[in-house]
Scaffold this motif. Structure first.
Motif, PDB file in Angstrom:
ATOM      1  N   HIS A   1       0.810  -1.221   0.000  1.00  0.00           N
ATOM      2  CA  HIS A   1       0.000   0.000   0.000  1.00  0.00           C
ATOM      3  C   HIS A   1       0.841   1.267   0.000  1.00  0.00           C
ATOM      4  N   SER A   2       2.120   1.187   0.359  1.00  0.00           N
ATOM      5  CA  SER A   2       2.962   2.384   0.365  1.00  0.00           C
ATOM      6  C   SER A   2       4.045   2.349  -0.716  1.00  0.00           C
ATOM      7  N   PHE A   3       4.072   1.303  -1.534  1.00  0.00           N
ATOM      8  CA  PHE A   3       5.077   1.190  -2.590  1.00  0.00           C
ATOM      9  C   PHE A   3       4.848   2.248  -3.660  1.00  0.00           C
ATOM     10  N   ARG A   4       5.886   2.967  -4.063  1.00  0.00           N
ATOM     11  CA  ARG A   4       5.836   3.937  -5.156  1.00  0.00           C
ATOM     12  C   ARG A   4       6.891   3.514  -6.170  1.00  0.00           C
ATOM     13  N   GLY A   5       6.499   3.433  -7.403  1.00  0.00           N
ATOM     14  CA  GLY A   5       7.419   3.033  -8.450  1.00  0.00           C
ATOM     15  C   GLY A   5       6.792   1.958  -9.311  1.00  0.00           C
ATOM     16  N   CYS A   6       7.603   1.269 -10.068  1.00  0.00           N
ATOM     17  CA  CYS A   6       7.126   0.288 -11.029  1.00  0.00           C
ATOM     18  C   CYS A   6       8.030  -0.928 -10.953  1.00  0.00           C
ATOM     19  N   ALA A   7       7.440  -2.118 -10.837  1.00  0.00           N
ATOM     20  CA  ALA A   7       8.239  -3.322 -10.652  1.00  0.00           C
ATOM     21  C   ALA A   7       7.571  -4.531 -11.293  1.00  0.00           C
ATOM     22  N   VAL A   8       8.348  -5.579 -11.487  1.00  0.00           N
ATOM     23  CA  VAL A   8       7.837  -6.861 -11.961  1.00  0.00           C
ATOM     24  C   VAL A   8       7.261  -7.587 -10.759  1.00  0.00           C
ATOM     25  N   ARG A   9       6.070  -8.191 -10.957  1.00  0.00           N
ATOM     26  CA  ARG A   9       5.413  -8.900  -9.861  1.00  0.00           C
ATOM     27  C   ARG A   9       4.671 -10.102 -10.427  1.00  0.00           C
ATOM     28  N   GLU A  10       4.576 -11.167  -9.651  1.00  0.00           N
ATOM     29  CA  GLU A  10       3.843 -12.349 -10.074  1.00  0.00           C
ATOM     30  C   GLU A  10       2.371 -12.008 -10.263  1.00  0.00           C
ATOM     31  N   PHE A  11       1.770 -12.552 -11.321  1.00  0.00           N
ATOM     32  CA  PHE A  11       0.395 -12.246 -11.675  1.00  0.00           C
ATOM     33  C   PHE A  11      -0.269 -13.506 -12.218  1.00  0.00           C
ATOM     34  N   SER A  12      -1.491 -13.781 -11.793  1.00  0.00           N
ATOM     35  CA  SER A  12      -2.237 -14.947 -12.272  1.00  0.00           C
ATOM     36  C   SER A  12      -3.494 -14.497 -13.008  1.00  0.00           C
ATOM     37  N   PHE A  13      -3.845 -15.228 -14.053  1.00  0.00           N
ATOM     38  CA  PHE A  13      -5.055 -14.941 -14.821  1.00  0.00           C
ATOM     39  C   PHE A  13      -5.540 -16.233 -15.471  1.00  0.00           C
ATOM     40  N   VAL A  14      -6.754 -16.185 -16.002  1.00  0.00           N
ATOM     41  CA  VAL A  14      -7.294 -17.326 -16.736  1.00  0.00           C
ATOM     42  C   VAL A  14      -7.160 -17.021 -18.226  1.00  0.00           C
ATOM     43  N   ALA A  15      -6.330 -17.805 -18.907  1.00  0.00           N
ATOM     44  CA  ALA A  15      -6.163 -17.659 -20.348  1.00  0.00           C
ATOM     45  C   ALA A  15      -7.325 -18.378 -21.016  1.00  0.00           C
ATOM     46  N   SER A  16      -8.002 -17.689 -21.930  1.00  0.00           N
ATOM     47  CA  SER A  16      -9.135 -18.311 -22.615  1.00  0.00           C
ATOM     48  C   SER A  16      -9.325 -17.692 -23.987  1.00  0.00           C
ATOM     49  N   LYS A  17      -9.964 -18.441 -24.842  1.00  0.00           N
ATOM     50  CA  LYS A  17     -10.363 -17.940 -26.152  1.00  0.00           C
ATOM     51  C   LYS A  17     -11.524 -18.793 -26.628  1.00  0.00           C
ATOM     52  N   PRO A  18     -12.331 -18.267 -27.553  1.00  0.00           N
ATOM     53  CA  PRO A  18     -13.496 -19.007 -28.029  1.00  0.00           C
ATOM     54  C   PRO A  18     -13.106 -20.372 -28.599  1.00  0.00           C
ATOM     55  N   GLY A  19     -13.832 -21.386 -28.211  1.00  0.00           N
ATOM     56  CA  GLY A  19     -13.588 -22.739 -28.706  1.00  0.00           C
ATOM     57  C   GLY A  19     -12.663 -23.559 -27.845  1.00  0.00           C
ATOM     58  N   CYS A  20     -12.178 -23.004 -26.723  1.00  0.00           N
ATOM     59  CA  CYS A  20     -11.291 -23.724 -25.807  1.00  0.00           C
ATOM     60  C   CYS A  20     -11.744 -23.509 -24.370  1.00  0.00           C
ATOM     61  N   LYS A  21     -11.325 -24.401 -23.501  1.00  0.00           N
ATOM     62  CA  LYS A  21     -11.555 -24.192 -22.074  1.00  0.00           C
ATOM     63  C   LYS A  21     -10.467 -23.270 -21.541  1.00  0.00           C
ATOM     64  N   GLY A  22     -10.726 -22.645 -20.403  1.00  0.00           N
ATOM     65  CA  GLY A  22      -9.756 -21.739 -19.803  1.00  0.00           C
ATOM     66  C   GLY A  22      -8.651 -22.495 -19.074  1.00  0.00           C
ATOM     67  N   LEU A  23      -7.517 -21.834 -18.897  1.00  0.00           N
ATOM     68  CA  LEU A  23      -6.365 -22.399 -18.193  1.00  0.00           C
ATOM     69  C   LEU A  23      -5.801 -21.342 -17.248  1.00  0.00           C
ATOM     70  N   HIS A  24      -5.612 -21.695 -15.979  1.00  0.00           N
ATOM     71  CA  HIS A  24      -5.018 -20.790 -14.992  1.00  0.00           C
ATOM     72  C   HIS A  24      -3.521 -20.658 -15.293  1.00  0.00           C
ATOM     73  N   VAL A  25      -3.054 -19.412 -15.514  1.00  0.00           N
ATOM     74  CA  VAL A  25      -1.653 -19.139 -15.856  1.00  0.00           C
ATOM     75  C   VAL A  25      -1.070 -18.190 -14.823  1.00  0.00           C
ATOM     76  N   THR A  26       0.128 -18.495 -14.362  1.00  0.00           N
ATOM     77  CA  THR A  26       0.860 -17.585 -13.482  1.00  0.00           C
ATOM     78  C   THR A  26       2.079 -17.109 -14.247  1.00  0.00           C
ATOM     79  N   THR A  27       2.260 -15.794 -14.284  1.00  0.00           N
ATOM     80  CA  THR A  27       3.340 -15.194 -15.058  1.00  0.00           C
ATOM     81  C   THR A  27       3.910 -14.014 -14.281  1.00  0.00           C
ATOM     82  N   GLU A  28       4.736 -13.224 -14.907  1.00  0.00           N
ATOM     83  CA  GLU A  28       5.278 -11.992 -14.348  1.00  0.00           C
ATOM     84  C   GLU A  28       4.685 -10.825 -15.120  1.00  0.00           C
TER      85      GLU A  28
END
Length: 126
Positions: A27-54
């Protein structure tokens, strides 16, 4: 409480390398950094996949000031975004026969504060 750890490599006298880690509450960090991030990759015609990236994360210095002539405001909005990336590929499950299972996404290697670019960032509010 969530924390973000920044690691700095310092070159001393042209040869020695020293690594320093600093832990800061998010909450007090100022600046810009690489951080781990998770999302669900999906597109029409496929099921989604949980992806963890930077990905890029942070708060950049921004300001606005009124001016007497149009457009009546001078804006300086910078966002935390990619400065260096590499591409990664995930294979989505359950794709229909005519749909490629490959899903491409960027992995952040380095991030910085800069003007918003619609080539790699959503900039609707700027």
């Amino acid at each position: 409480m969530l924390f973000h750890t920044l690691s700095f490599l310092l070159l001393v006298a042209g040869a020695a390398v020293m690594c320093v880690s600093v832990t800061t509450p998010l909450h007090s960090f100022r600046g810009c950094a690489v951080r781990e991030f998770s999302f669900v990759a999906s597109k029409p015609g496929c099921k989604g996949l949980h992806v963890t990236t930077e990905a890029c994360w942070g708060r950049c210095h921004t300001w606005e000031k009124p001016v007497p002539e149009p457009p009546y405001v001078h804006r300086h909005h910078r966002v935390c975004t990619y400065s260096r990336t590499r591409q990664a590929t995930a294979r989505l499950p359950g794709c229909q026969p005519n749909v490629s299972p490959l899903y491409h996404y960027p992995v952040a290697l380095h991030c910085h504060c800069t003007t918003c670019s619609t080539q790699d960032t959503e900039c609707e509010t700027y």
